[in-house]
Write a protein that holds these residues in place. Structure first.
Motif, PDB file in Angstrom:
ATOM      1  N   TYR A  90       3.564  -1.264   4.107  1.00  6.96           N
ATOM      2  CA  TYR A  90       2.808  -0.016   4.144  1.00  6.96           C
ATOM      3  C   TYR A  90       3.772   1.140   3.881  1.00  6.96           C
ATOM      4  CZ  TYR A  90      -0.912  -2.761   6.363  1.00  6.96           C
ATOM      5  OH  TYR A  90      -1.889  -3.695   6.635  1.00  6.96           O
ATOM      6  N   LEU A 106       6.379  -1.103   7.917  1.00  9.43           N
ATOM      7  CA  LEU A 106       6.007   0.263   7.588  1.00  9.43           C
ATOM      8  C   LEU A 106       7.271   0.947   7.106  1.00  9.43           C
ATOM      9  CD1 LEU A 106       4.105   2.724   7.534  1.00  9.43           C
ATOM     10  CD2 LEU A 106       4.713   3.127   9.936  1.00  9.43           C
ATOM     11  N   ASP A 134       3.684   5.077   3.686  1.00  9.65           N
ATOM     12  CA  ASP A 134       2.904   6.288   3.923  1.00  9.65           C
ATOM     13  C   ASP A 134       3.622   7.485   3.319  1.00  9.65           C
ATOM     14  OD1 ASP A 134       1.786   8.675   5.333  1.00  9.65           O
ATOM     15  OD2 ASP A 134       0.565   7.129   6.309  1.00  9.65           O
ATOM     16  N   ALA A 186      -1.452   5.391   4.631  1.00  6.20           N
ATOM     17  CA  ALA A 186      -1.033   3.997   4.839  1.00  6.20           C
ATOM     18  C   ALA A 186      -0.806   3.677   6.308  1.00  6.20           C
ATOM     19  CB  ALA A 186       0.233   3.710   4.039  1.00  6.20           C
ATOM     20  N   LEU A 243       0.846  -1.184   0.000  1.00  6.14           N
ATOM     21  CA  LEU A 243       0.000   0.000   0.000  1.00  6.14           C
ATOM     22  C   LEU A 243       0.886   1.239   0.000  1.00  6.14           C
ATOM     23  CD1 LEU A 243      -2.846   1.243   0.197  1.00  6.14           C
ATOM     24  CD2 LEU A 243      -2.587   1.163   2.691  1.00  6.14           C
ATOM     25  N   ARG A 301       3.155  -7.827   4.207  1.00  5.30           N
ATOM     26  CA  ARG A 301       2.515  -6.546   3.927  1.00  5.30           C
ATOM     27  C   ARG A 301       3.552  -5.438   4.055  1.00  5.30           C
ATOM     28  NH1 ARG A 301      -3.466  -6.480   6.866  1.00  5.30           N
ATOM     29  NH2 ARG A 301      -4.129  -8.574   6.214  1.00  5.30           N
ATOM     30  N   ARG A 307      -4.041   3.204   8.130  1.00  7.23           N
ATOM     31  CA  ARG A 307      -4.665   1.923   7.808  1.00  7.23           C
ATOM     32  C   ARG A 307      -3.938   0.768   8.484  1.00  7.23           C
ATOM     33  NH1 ARG A 307      -5.846   2.925   1.429  1.00  7.23           N
ATOM     34  NH2 ARG A 307      -6.574   0.769   1.455  1.00  7.23           N
ATOM     35  N   LEU A 308      -2.626   0.912   8.679  1.00  4.52           N
ATOM     36  CA  LEU A 308      -1.904  -0.098   9.450  1.00  4.52           C
ATOM     37  C   LEU A 308      -2.377  -0.083  10.894  1.00  4.52           C
ATOM     38  CD1 LEU A 308       0.302  -2.163  10.055  1.00  4.52           C
ATOM     39  CD2 LEU A 308       1.956  -0.287  10.151  1.00  4.52           C
ATOM     40  N   TRP A 337       5.213  -7.829   8.903  1.00  4.98           N
ATOM     41  CA  TRP A 337       4.800  -6.717   8.067  1.00  4.98           C
ATOM     42  C   TRP A 337       5.826  -5.608   8.247  1.00  4.98           C
ATOM     43  CZ3 TRP A 337      -0.943  -5.971  10.037  1.00  4.98           C
ATOM     44  CH2 TRP A 337      -1.679  -7.140   9.768  1.00  4.98           C
TER      45      TRP A 337
END
Length: 443
Positions: free
Chosen positions: A157, A123, A159, A25, A20, A155, A28-29, A121
């Motif tokens: 993310y 970020l 941002d 982002a 994403l 995943r 949403r995480l 995941w």
């Protein structure tokens, strides 16, 4: 559609990651983590915590039962740290590790999750490396850098609000790493033509295509614009996905990465602030571009000596120095042993090399031109390309320059030159390029 989406359409992964890239982002995480059971272990350091705390709030996450592990500023990705993180996740029966940071934290999260047998995941806080989507992690084992096979993040993310404020040096490092693709891809294609090595034209096209998009958007990326953040993230994610799908770094790494890895393994970089993978790849690329141009000119202008090349390979000995690590010494022995040094192998390669000198120049020239332009602009933007400013130990660094082709069993233009009997000339060319890169002047 992004490059990584187009690549996954053409080369589907069995378990593709959810990626994403959006201005919300991180929100949403956090929403995904809210109320999640069992809890997750979230890795940060003080800098990344400051960058994301308004968006990924540690107090809110703790209230939902998640654990926050605050790593030291600029953490070293040691195997000991990875095992501590994995042990913490097991002790508290967690089923997810989230790395909030750039390359180091992402690699620690991937490897710790792999050790613990759980999901991970990330970020992304800076488009500094292509490790976010790759299947390896750069970890220090017994004090030395190693690329360990691991399980890629499920995943990622990205941002845009966070990426737009990323430290400039990290963004420059990510762009510097991309410049190496313009050496890796022609080396890979040339090897396929000479040795029969597997070559994937789609992967090669995406590797250079995404890197070109990013380097052509340098001003926008460094200004932190939305489109720039998207393009930078897209480029590094695409590179990692290519390596993950092929289970090989071939389209992303060649002579320039081999040299940069040697500096990393032997800890030859004295400037801690700029001791970043992508910075070292860019600095090594500067050497390689200069050397490759001169080697190509030599191949076209001179007459090769196949007999000399055959002798050089059959007489190859393992290079050594009293100060190199046992890991490097063992790697040299392993990689040289894996090479085809037989007279028959040399003869097969020469049958293909001899008629194609002009073709080699055509294969490389546009790639080298693109890389040179990109590196010049990156240098003007503040990326240190001279080895003196990076604090490279000059004499020890020379060992890597003189033995690049032995440090990894990967056929490159240096090996082609050696096959053609230009071993001494290629070494002299490399050393001239190396010496010149201790000067402040750019390409």
């Amino acid at each position: 559609m992004t490059n990584y989406e187009r690549y996954l359409d053409s080369k589907p992964l069995k378990e593709p990651p959810l990626i994403l890239i959006a201005s919300d982002a991180a929100d949403r995480l956090q929403a995904e983590l809210s109320g999640k059971e069992p809890a997750a272990l979230i890795l940060m350091d003080p800098d990344t915590a400051a960058a994301v705390s308004d968006l990924l709030n540690p107090e809110v996450l703790r209230a939902y039962g998640h654990r926050i592990r605050m790593l030291p500023r600029n953490p070293l990705p040691t195997l000991e740290l990875v095992k501590e993180i994995a042990a913490e996740a097991k002790e508290h029966k967690l089923d997810l590790i989230v790395g909030a940071g750039s390359g180091v934290i992402s690699d620690c999260a991937k490897q710790a999750a792999c050790e613990a047998g759980i999901r991970n995941w990330c970020l992304m806080t800076a488009a500094s490396v292509d490790a976010f989507t790759s299947g390896t992690a750069a970890i220090r084992v017994e004090g030395y850098h190693e690329s360990l096979p691991t399980r890629a993040a499920e995943r990622i993310y990205c941002d845009i609000r966070v990426l737009s404020k990323a430290p400039r040096r990290l963004t420059l490092a990510g762009l510097g790493d991309l410049a190496g693709k313009f050496i890796a891809v022609p080396d890979w294609q040339m090897s396929s033509m000479i040795t029969g090595e597997f070559f994937d034209p789609v992967a090669a096209e995406f590797a250079v295509g995404s890197a070109t998009l990013a380097l052509n958007d340098l001003e926008s990326i460094l200004s932190g614009s939305e489109s720039g953040c998207v393009n930078a993230a897209d480029a590094v994610l695409t590179s990692g996905l290519i390596m993950q799908s092929l289970q090989s770094s071939r389209p992303a790494s060649s002579t320039e990465h081999i040299l940069a890895h040697f500096w990393e393994v032997e800890q030859l970089v004295g400037n801690r602030e700029w001791d970043l993978h992508g910075v070292l790849v860019a600095a090594a690329s500067r050497i390689v571009i200069r050397a490759y141009r001169e080697i190509l000119s030599l191949i076209v202008a001179d007459s090769p000596d196949p007999g000399r090349g055959e002798h050089l390979f059959s007489a190859a000995a393992v290079p050594d120095a009293s100060w190199i690590s046992e890991k490097t010494r063992a790697k040299l022995q392993r990689e040289i042993k894996a090479r085809d040094n037989s007279p028959e192998g040399h003869k097969r390669r020469m049958e293909k090399l001899l008629p194609m000198a002009e073709e080699l120049v055509k294969l490389y020239v546009d790639y080298l031109d693109t890389a040179e332009k990109g590196l010049t602009e990156l240098g003007e933007a503040g990326l240190p390309l001279d080895l003196g400013s990076l604090g490279i130990d000059k004499e020890r660094g020379r060992f890597g320059v003189n033995n690049i082709r032995f440090l990894r069993n990967r056929y490159t233009l240096l090996d082609a030159a050696r096959d053609m009997g230009y071993d001494r000339e290629a070494e002299e060319i490399l050393n001239r390029a190396y010496e010149s890169c201790f000067q402040q002047n750019l390409l």
